[in-house]
Design a protein around this motif. Structure first.
Motif, short mmCIF file in Angstrom:
data_model
loop_
_atom_site.label_atom_id
_atom_site.label_comp_id
_atom_site.label_asym_id
_atom_site.label_seq_id
_atom_site.Cartn_x
_atom_site.Cartn_y
_atom_site.Cartn_z
N VAL A 1 0.82 -1.03 -0.03
CA VAL A 1 0.00 0.01 0.00
C VAL A 1 0.86 1.17 -0.19
CG1 VAL A 1 -1.68 1.24 1.37
CG2 VAL A 1 -1.71 -1.32 1.09
N GLU A 2 0.65 2.18 -0.82
CA GLU A 2 1.34 3.37 -1.01
C GLU A 2 0.52 4.61 -0.99
OE1 GLU A 2 3.11 4.30 -5.02
OE2 GLU A 2 1.27 3.82 -5.78
N ALA A 3 1.08 5.51 -0.13
CA ALA A 3 0.64 6.75 0.22
C ALA A 3 0.87 7.76 -0.95
CB ALA A 3 1.07 7.55 1.44
N PHE A 4 -0.17 8.63 -1.50
CA PHE A 4 -0.12 9.66 -2.28
C PHE A 4 -0.76 10.86 -1.70
CE2 PHE A 4 -4.16 7.60 -3.31
CZ PHE A 4 -4.87 8.58 -3.82
N SER A 5 -0.40 11.74 -2.32
CA SER A 5 -0.91 13.38 -1.93
C SER A 5 -1.28 14.12 -3.17
CB SER A 5 0.08 14.11 -0.93
OG SER A 5 -0.48 15.16 -0.39
N ALA A 6 -1.94 15.00 -2.83
CA ALA A 6 -2.36 16.09 -3.69
C ALA A 6 -1.57 17.40 -3.72
CB ALA A 6 -3.87 16.33 -3.80
N ASP A 7 -1.02 17.71 -4.83
CA ASP A 7 -0.27 18.88 -4.73
C ASP A 7 -1.20 20.29 -4.82
OD1 ASP A 7 2.04 17.71 -4.48
OD2 ASP A 7 2.16 17.53 -6.84
N ALA A 8 -0.80 21.15 -4.20
CA ALA A 8 -1.64 22.35 -4.25
C ALA A 8 -1.74 23.10 -5.57
CB ALA A 8 -1.17 23.43 -3.17
N GLY A 9 -2.71 23.33 -6.17
CA GLY A 9 -2.91 23.80 -7.52
C GLY A 9 -3.25 22.77 -8.44
N ALA A 10 -2.95 21.66 -8.12
CA ALA A 10 -3.33 20.54 -9.06
C ALA A 10 -4.67 20.46 -9.23
CB ALA A 10 -3.00 19.26 -8.57
N GLU A 11 -5.34 19.90 -10.44
CA GLU A 11 -6.65 19.78 -10.68
C GLU A 11 -7.15 18.86 -9.89
OE1 GLU A 11 -9.41 18.91 -14.62
OE2 GLU A 11 -7.36 19.81 -14.97
N PHE A 12 -8.57 19.01 -9.31
CA PHE A 12 -9.32 18.17 -8.18
C PHE A 12 -9.62 16.91 -9.44
CE2 PHE A 12 -13.24 16.43 -7.00
CZ PHE A 12 -12.94 16.30 -5.56
N ASP A 13 -9.25 15.80 -8.81
CA ASP A 13 -9.53 14.68 -9.51
C ASP A 13 -10.55 13.59 -8.64
OD1 ASP A 13 -9.49 11.95 -10.88
OD2 ASP A 13 -7.48 11.93 -11.18
N ARG A 14 -11.66 13.66 -8.99
CA ARG A 14 -12.52 12.67 -8.29
C ARG A 14 -12.48 11.38 -8.12
NH1 ARG A 14 -16.69 10.05 -10.89
NH2 ARG A 14 -16.64 10.09 -13.10
N HIS A 15 -11.35 10.88 -9.08
CA HIS A 15 -10.90 9.31 -8.93
C HIS A 15 -9.81 9.11 -7.83
CE1 HIS A 15 -12.49 9.75 -12.98
NE2 HIS A 15 -13.25 8.55 -12.79
N GLU A 16 -9.23 10.34 -7.27
CA GLU A 16 -8.30 10.10 -6.38
C GLU A 16 -8.36 11.02 -5.22
OE1 GLU A 16 -4.23 10.86 -8.05
OE2 GLU A 16 -4.32 9.03 -8.89
N HIS A 17 -9.18 11.91 -5.50
CA HIS A 17 -9.33 13.05 -4.24
C HIS A 17 -10.82 13.18 -3.57
CE1 HIS A 17 -6.38 15.41 -6.83
NE2 HIS A 17 -5.76 14.54 -6.00
N ARG A 18 -10.82 13.45 -2.31
CA ARG A 18 -12.29 13.66 -1.75
C ARG A 18 -12.14 15.01 -1.26
NH1 ARG A 18 -15.04 13.03 3.09
NH2 ARG A 18 -13.26 12.33 4.36
N ALA A 19 -13.19 15.95 -1.71
CA ALA A 19 -13.26 17.32 -1.49
C ALA A 19 -13.77 17.29 0.27
CB ALA A 19 -13.84 18.11 -2.18
N VAL A 20 -13.20 17.86 0.87
CA VAL A 20 -13.53 17.93 2.76
C VAL A 20 -13.69 19.31 2.90
CG1 VAL A 20 -12.34 15.90 3.43
CG2 VAL A 20 -11.15 17.92 3.42
#
Length: 164
Positions: free
Chosen positions: A102-121
């Protein structure tokens, strides 16, 4: 012999053949059921063994993690830096997860929101239209296993302010 006697003898002979055939089918069915039962038992045994083999490494990792927490609890009682001890635990858990695939990944500030990888909180209002729908802040990392997202990265997303 008359016709009735011959007919009765023919019927008895046919019934006898049917009984013999049914007895053979019954024996064959019983044998096949025993084979299926044996194969099912062997399959269950193999499945349990495979499951144990898969779980054992994770159990060893969790035991080590519990031991590490006991050591850190003692260090906290002695006045060690709690924030650093927590960071050490996060690092240990991340290593355990990596060893389990299992690998961790993060979203970079300014990256386009991707609903396949991100959850808006949450959202952050902006006047800059080029930021609309982009990541303002990463709150928690996401996790992947075999390219499948196990947990989405939690992010705050920019939203353009609308005039009211």
């Amino acid at each position: 012999m008359d016709n009735n006697t011959e007919a009765a003898a023919g019927i008895d002979e046919a019934l006898s053949a049917i009984r013999t055939e049914l007895a053979g089918l019954h024996a064959q069915s019983k044998f096949l059921n025993e084979v299926v039962d044996r194969l099912h038992a062997e399959n269950e045994q193999l499945r349990r063994a495979g499951s144990k083999a898969t779980v054992q490494p994770a159990l060893r990792e969790l035991i080590k993690l519990a031991d590490d927490w006991r050591s850190r609890a003692a260090a906290i009682r002695e006045g060690a830096d709690s924030a650093q001890l927590c960071a050490d635990v996060v690092e240990d858990v991340t290593l355990v997860l990596e060893r389990q695939g299992v690998e961790a990944f993060s979203a970079d500030a300014g990256a386009e929101f991707d609903r396949h990888e991100h959850r808006a909180v949450g959202t952050q209002v902006t006047e800059d239209e080029t930021l609309d729908g982009r990541v303002a802040e990463a709150r928690r990392p996401g996790y992947r296993s075999d390219e499948r997202v196990v947990r989405f990265a939690e992010v705050v997303v920019y939203k353009v302010a609308t005039g009211g």
